[in-house]
Design a protein around this motif. Structure first.
Motif, PDB file in Angstrom:
ATOM      1  N   ILE A 256     -36.152  25.330   3.472  1.00 37.11           N
ATOM      2  CA  ILE A 256     -36.895  26.590   3.449  1.00 37.11           C
ATOM      3  C   ILE A 256     -35.930  27.735   3.167  1.00 37.11           C
ATOM      4  N   SER A 257     -36.501  28.913   2.880  1.00 36.50           N
ATOM      5  CA  SER A 257     -35.692  30.123   2.757  1.00 36.50           C
ATOM      6  C   SER A 257     -36.332  31.313   3.466  1.00 36.50           C
ATOM      7  N   GLY A 258     -37.531  31.125   4.025  1.00 37.19           N
ATOM      8  CA  GLY A 258     -38.203  32.243   4.669  1.00 37.19           C
ATOM      9  C   GLY A 258     -39.076  31.805   5.828  1.00 37.19           C
ATOM     10  N   PHE A 259     -39.524  32.760   6.615  1.00 38.34           N
ATOM     11  CA  PHE A 259     -40.389  32.474   7.754  1.00 38.34           C
ATOM     12  C   PHE A 259     -41.747  31.961   7.278  1.00 38.34           C
ATOM     13  N   GLY A 260     -42.313  31.041   8.038  1.00 40.37           N
ATOM     14  CA  GLY A 260     -43.618  30.484   7.730  1.00 40.37           C
ATOM     15  C   GLY A 260     -43.585  29.291   6.801  1.00 40.37           C
TER      16      GLY A 260
ATOM     17  N   GLY B 170     -26.958  27.407  10.427  1.00 43.19           N
ATOM     18  CA  GLY B 170     -25.830  28.115   9.838  1.00 43.19           C
ATOM     19  C   GLY B 170     -26.244  29.334   9.049  1.00 43.19           C
ATOM     20  N   HIS B 171     -25.247  29.952   8.422  1.00 44.36           N
ATOM     21  CA  HIS B 171     -25.442  31.205   7.697  1.00 44.36           C
ATOM     22  C   HIS B 171     -25.985  30.925   6.288  1.00 44.36           C
ATOM     23  N   ALA B 172     -27.245  30.531   6.234  1.00 45.08           N
ATOM     24  CA  ALA B 172     -27.900  30.267   4.955  1.00 45.08           C
ATOM     25  C   ALA B 172     -29.201  31.061   4.894  1.00 45.08           C
TER      26      ALA B 172
ATOM     27  N   ASP C   8     -19.255  32.342  -5.314  1.00 43.50           N
ATOM     28  CA  ASP C   8     -20.167  33.049  -4.417  1.00 43.50           C
ATOM     29  C   ASP C   8     -20.996  32.105  -3.549  1.00 43.50           C
ATOM     30  N   MET C   9     -21.198  32.512  -2.309  1.00 45.52           N
ATOM     31  CA  MET C   9     -22.194  31.929  -1.426  1.00 45.52           C
ATOM     32  C   MET C   9     -23.419  32.848  -1.512  1.00 45.52           C
ATOM     33  N   LEU C  10     -24.533  32.307  -1.948  1.00 47.54           N
ATOM     34  CA  LEU C  10     -25.684  33.142  -2.293  1.00 47.54           C
ATOM     35  C   LEU C  10     -26.665  33.291  -1.127  1.00 47.54           C
ATOM     36  N   GLU C  11     -27.565  34.253  -1.259  1.00 48.19           N
ATOM     37  CA  GLU C  11     -28.660  34.523  -0.329  1.00 48.19           C
ATOM     38  C   GLU C  11     -28.167  34.855   1.085  1.00 48.19           C
ATOM     39  N   LEU C  12     -27.077  35.610   1.165  1.00 46.56           N
ATOM     40  CA  LEU C  12     -26.547  36.006   2.470  1.00 46.56           C
ATOM     41  C   LEU C  12     -26.886  37.444   2.840  1.00 46.56           C
TER      42      LEU C  12
END
Length: 447
Positions: A165-169, A189-191, A359-363
């Motif tokens: 996932i990347s978001g709530f719900g 973790g920090h994702a 780069d580490m993305l979506e942080l």
């Protein structure tokens, strides 16, 4: 989807059938690429940024699709289309209805790091006794999970489903479809902090799945993870890890470039496992697989045999030896925890240690701090050289100090490899997939 007919799919999603076709026809796999259609498949017409699946409905039907799930019917098409207001919601409804017909045990896997490794390790262990259906590649999102469920066949005895996932719900939507009997949590973790804000947000979003476990379901969590350890779990839970307070733990870990060995200990059980792949992080995957295997009644010998058959997927910490160097190719994905783990693994290899980082993305707002800390961690651990490029390369450099060199783009970094890399070096290449650092790994292989 054995037993899932067009008529049942219509009932599940509330769609309207347009065109000619037998409502009693059974649907096969869920497919989103018309080129991959096999007779009987359900083609789902997604509208993307560049391509609109509705333009390929006729092509899918020509190849034998039993039906198409769509938001509009192409002009002139008279064959069967299930018309719905939203294909994503409709697909989830159909997948959930198909899940209702399945009686086999399902293991659901999530976490910020190590999901795919855990999926492959758990599948390998369970395959020592049963026929296992597992998530293909990284199809772990709201499109991929229905695709996985649709491929569960009557001959399958266990399913292992990766859930990302990347978001709530989003996890609630996945959980409603999968409804696993066993849930495995690898790490918080920090994702995806751009959307989930902080580690508490990651924990809250990931644990939405637990609401969809049965009352007697089992939750397996990384007991060395502070957030998971502190989570008030409403289901039966066991911890895996290195700590003494873990019900399934690893002791006496020994690693080399060819693999890792450890003693797996749980209550009165104690056996030595060999993981045929590099990286201490895989010990956690082995522990998660062992815990699942124990819960499902596998013997020590079956668990050991399954772990020994594990194979890494894609560019996840693959160790590649060339005439000049040893490459730790780990550019499949990255976040803070995965980067630190990658550096730790690199340092276990002999030679001068070099990190090539992207780069580490979506942080979100944490991006600068995460990249700065990554650079500082490399310097603190004794990495000899740090080469980096990307939007956050300056943050890596600020953290690492004099060992770092920043390049404006991948091409210039690749051009400098000849002068930067020495004979006998051990090189870690790590970045999020969107950074396309596989080009750098490929250049190192022929250096």
């Amino acid at each position: 989807m054995t037993g899932m007919t067009i008529e049942k799919a219509l009932k599940a999603c509330g769609g309207r059938y347009c065109g000619e076709g037998e409502l009693s026809r059974e649907l096969g796999r869920v497919v989103i690429d018309s080129r991959e259609i096999l007779p009987g498949d359900l083609f789902v017409a997604y509208k993307g940024e560049k391509l609109d699946g509705h333009d390929y409905i006729s092509a899918a039907l020509d190849k034998g699709a039993a039906g198409c799930l769509a938001e509009r019917v192409p002009e002139g098409e008279t064959r069967g289309v299930i018309l719905v207001p939203d294909v994503q919601s409709a697909l989830e409804d159909i997948a959930a209805a198909y899940r209702d017909t399945l009686s086999l045990p399902i293991v659901g896997i999530t976490g910020s790091v190590g999901k795919t490794s855990a999926k492959e390790m758990i599948s390998a262990v369970l395959s020592s006794r049963w026929r296992v259906r597992k998530t293909d590649k990284n199809l772990n999102n709201q499109i991929g999970v229905p695709m996985t469920l649709s491929r569960i066949a009557p001959e399958d005895e266990v399913a292992v489903v990766e859930m990302g996932i990347s978001g709530f719900g989003e996890m609630s939507r996945l959980g409603r479809m999968v409804r696993p009997q066993i849930a495995v949590y690898t790490l918080i973790g920090h994702a995806h902090l751009e959307f989930l804000h902080d580690l508490d947000g990651v924990l809250r979003a990931k644990t939405e799945m637990i609401d969809y476990l049965p009352e007697n379901g089992l939750v397996i969590m990384n007991g060395d993870d502070e957030k998971l350890r502190g989570f008030d779990c409403p289901r039966r839970r066991i911890f895996v890890g290195l700590g003494e307070n873990c019900e399934v733990r690893a002791e006496d870990i020994v690693s080399d470039a060819e693999g890792t060995e450890c003693m797996i200990v749980s209550a009165g059980r104690r056996f030595r496992a060999r993981i045929p792949a590099f990286g201490r992080h895989l010990v956690y995957a082995a522990l998660e697989a062992a815990a699942v295997g124990m819960e499902m009644g596998l013997s020590d010998e079956e668990i050991m045999r399954g772990i020994a058959s594990f194979a890494i997927v894609g560019r996840r910490a693959a160790v590649i030896r060339t005439e000049k160097l040893t490459l730790l190719d780990d550019c499949y994905n990255s976040n803070a925890e995965a980067l630190h783990s990658g550096i730790d693994s690199l340092l276990e290899l002999p030679g001068r240690h070099v990190c090539i980082l992207g780069d580490m993305l979506e942080l979100g707002e944490t991006a600068w701090d995460a990249h700065y800390t990554g650079g500082a961690y490399a310097a603190e651990k004794g990495v000899a050289r740090l080469l980096c490029c990307g939007e956050h390369a300056a943050a890596y450099c600020a953290g690492a100090g004099s060992i770092a060199r920043v390049f404006p783009d991948r091409a210039s970094l690749i051009a400098a490899l000849g002068e930067e890399i020495r004979e006998g070096d051990c090189v870690l290449v790590k970045a999020s997939r969107g950074s396309h650092f596989e080009e750098i790994s490929d250049a190192l292989k022929v250096l």
